[in-house]
Design an enzyme around this catalytic site. Structure first.
Site, PDB file in Angstrom:
ATOM      1  N   HIS A  85       0.691  -1.237  -0.042  1.00  0.00           N
ATOM      2  CA  HIS A  85       0.054  -0.084   0.093  1.00  0.00           C
ATOM      3  C   HIS A  85       1.007   1.266   0.047  1.00  0.00           C
ATOM      4  O   HIS A  85       2.148   1.201   0.158  1.00  0.00           O
ATOM      5  CB  HIS A  85      -0.889  -0.099   1.122  1.00  0.00           C
ATOM      6  CG  HIS A  85      -0.140  -0.094   2.635  1.00  0.00           C
ATOM      7  ND1 HIS A  85       0.082  -1.205   3.213  1.00  0.00           N
ATOM      8  CD2 HIS A  85       0.637   0.963   3.272  1.00  0.00           C
ATOM      9  CE1 HIS A  85       0.589  -0.901   4.291  1.00  0.00           C
ATOM     10  NE2 HIS A  85       1.063   0.402   4.316  1.00  0.00           N
TER      11      HIS A  85
HETATM   12  C1  T46 Z   1       2.970   0.106   6.930  1.00  0.00           C
HETATM   13  C2  T46 Z   1       3.486  -1.278   7.253  1.00  0.00           C
HETATM   14  C3  T46 Z   1       5.187  -1.166   7.511  1.00  0.00           C
HETATM   15  C4  T46 Z   1      -4.630  -0.934  13.184  1.00  0.00           C
HETATM   16  O1  T46 Z   1      -5.876  -1.308  13.728  1.00  0.00           O
HETATM   17  N1  T46 Z   1      -3.738   0.097  13.778  1.00  0.00           N
HETATM   18  C5  T46 Z   1      -2.800   0.501  13.283  1.00  0.00           C
HETATM   19  O2  T46 Z   1      -1.994   1.477  13.842  1.00  0.00           O
HETATM   20  C6  T46 Z   1      -1.990  -0.545  12.299  1.00  0.00           C
HETATM   21  C7  T46 Z   1      -0.748   0.018  11.742  1.00  0.00           C
HETATM   22  C8  T46 Z   1      -2.828  -1.494  11.855  1.00  0.00           C
HETATM   23  N2  T46 Z   1      -4.165  -1.665  12.427  1.00  0.00           N
HETATM   24  C9  T46 Z   1      -4.819  -2.918  11.884  1.00  0.00           C
HETATM   25  C10 T46 Z   1      -5.425  -2.697  10.401  1.00  0.00           C
HETATM   26  C11 T46 Z   1      -5.209  -4.142   9.856  1.00  0.00           C
HETATM   27  O3  T46 Z   1      -6.333  -4.710  10.076  1.00  0.00           O
HETATM   28  O4  T46 Z   1      -3.826  -4.055  11.637  1.00  0.00           O
HETATM   29  C12 T46 Z   1      -4.168  -4.669  10.840  1.00  0.00           C
HETATM   30  C13 T46 Z   1      -3.001  -4.962   9.739  1.00  0.00           C
HETATM   31  O5  T46 Z   1      -2.582  -3.959   9.210  1.00  0.00           O
HETATM   32  P1  T46 Z   1      -1.870  -3.774   7.778  1.00  0.00           P
HETATM   33  O6  T46 Z   1      -2.527  -4.761   6.933  1.00  0.00           O
HETATM   34  O7  T46 Z   1      -2.060  -2.355   7.203  1.00  0.00           O
HETATM   35  O8  T46 Z   1      -0.388  -4.081   8.163  1.00  0.00           O
HETATM   36  P2  T46 Z   1       0.971  -4.156   7.280  1.00  0.00           P
HETATM   37  O9  T46 Z   1       1.988  -4.727   8.099  1.00  0.00           O
HETATM   38  O10 T46 Z   1       0.627  -4.675   5.743  1.00  0.00           O
HETATM   39  O11 T46 Z   1       1.267  -2.662   7.150  1.00  0.00           O
HETATM   40  C14 T46 Z   1       1.688  -1.684   8.553  1.00  0.00           C
HETATM   41  C15 T46 Z   1       1.283  -0.410   8.427  1.00  0.00           C
HETATM   42  O12 T46 Z   1      -0.483  -0.502   8.363  1.00  0.00           O
HETATM   43  C16 T46 Z   1       1.682   0.520   7.235  1.00  0.00           C
HETATM   44  O13 T46 Z   1       1.351   1.958   7.708  1.00  0.00           O
HETATM   45  O14 T46 Z   1       3.817   1.037   6.230  1.00  0.00           O
HETATM   46  O15 T46 Z   1       3.017  -1.518   8.481  1.00  0.00           O
END
Ligand code: T46
Length: 142
Positions: A57
């Site tokens: 993303h």
């Molecule tokens: C990034 C990379 C390095 C939350 O509820 N609060 C939060 O602050 C975050 C970061 C995530 N979430 C929830 C949203 C999703 O349901 O946790 C779940 C996993 O999030 P995401 O799929 O976005 O995770 P990554 O590891 O792909 O991405 C994260 C960050 O979202 C993003 O900003 O740059 O780590």
């Protein structure tokens, strides 16, 4: 920074301080001193299964600092024109990612921990999770 004009060249590794003594090291990160933004949120990725990929993303407004506080991983950055891959493997070296950059995190080592300092609270509206839409946004520069 305007998400439409930001490039991968705005995303750079930074070497943080390391205060060493016989009992081990400390690295300190202070807002707007050690990093070029004020961190409002801290989170970390851990227990990452072998072969897993994270990210996939871009953000509209968020600035981030990523650090491999344990182990290592690669961060693939894409601004729609240029790509680069950065390896993070030291707890006193971080990667600044500016808004408008597609990122994928891959090649996590065993026990890798990715610490993230972010400039804002969690807002799903700040995410661009569709790569085709990301490319359209970056093309539409004016
Ligand atoms: C990034 C990379 C390095 C939350 O509820 N609060 C939060 O602050 C975050 C970061 C995530 N979430 C929830 C949203 C999703 O349901 O946790 C779940 C996993 O999030 P995401 O799929 O976005 O995770 P990554 O590891 O792909 O991405 C994260 C960050 O979202 C993003 O900003 O740059 O780590």
């Amino acid at each position: 920074m305007n998400l439409k004009i930001s490039t991968i060249y705005d995303c750079n590794k930074i070497t943080l301080n390391k205060i060493e003594n016989r009992a081990g090291n400390i690295t300190v990160i202070e807002n707007e001193i050690d990093i070029p933004f004020a961190a409002k949120r801290v989170y970390y990725l851990y227990d990452i299964p072998s072969g897993a990929e994270r990210g996939g993303h871009a953000h509209k407004t968020l600035y981030q600092l990523l650090i491999a506080i344990s182990g290592s991983f690669d961060v693939m950055l894409d601004d729609s024109r240029n790509k680069k891959t950065i390896t993070l493997n030291r707890p006193n070296v971080g990667l600044i990612i500016v808004p408008g950059i597609w990122r994928e995190l891959i090649n996590f080592s065993g026990s890798a921990v990715c610490l993230v300092l972010a400039s804002n609270n969690y807002l799903e509206e700040d995410y661009i999770r569709d790569f085709t839409f990301f490319l359209q946004l970056k093309k539409d520069k004016i």
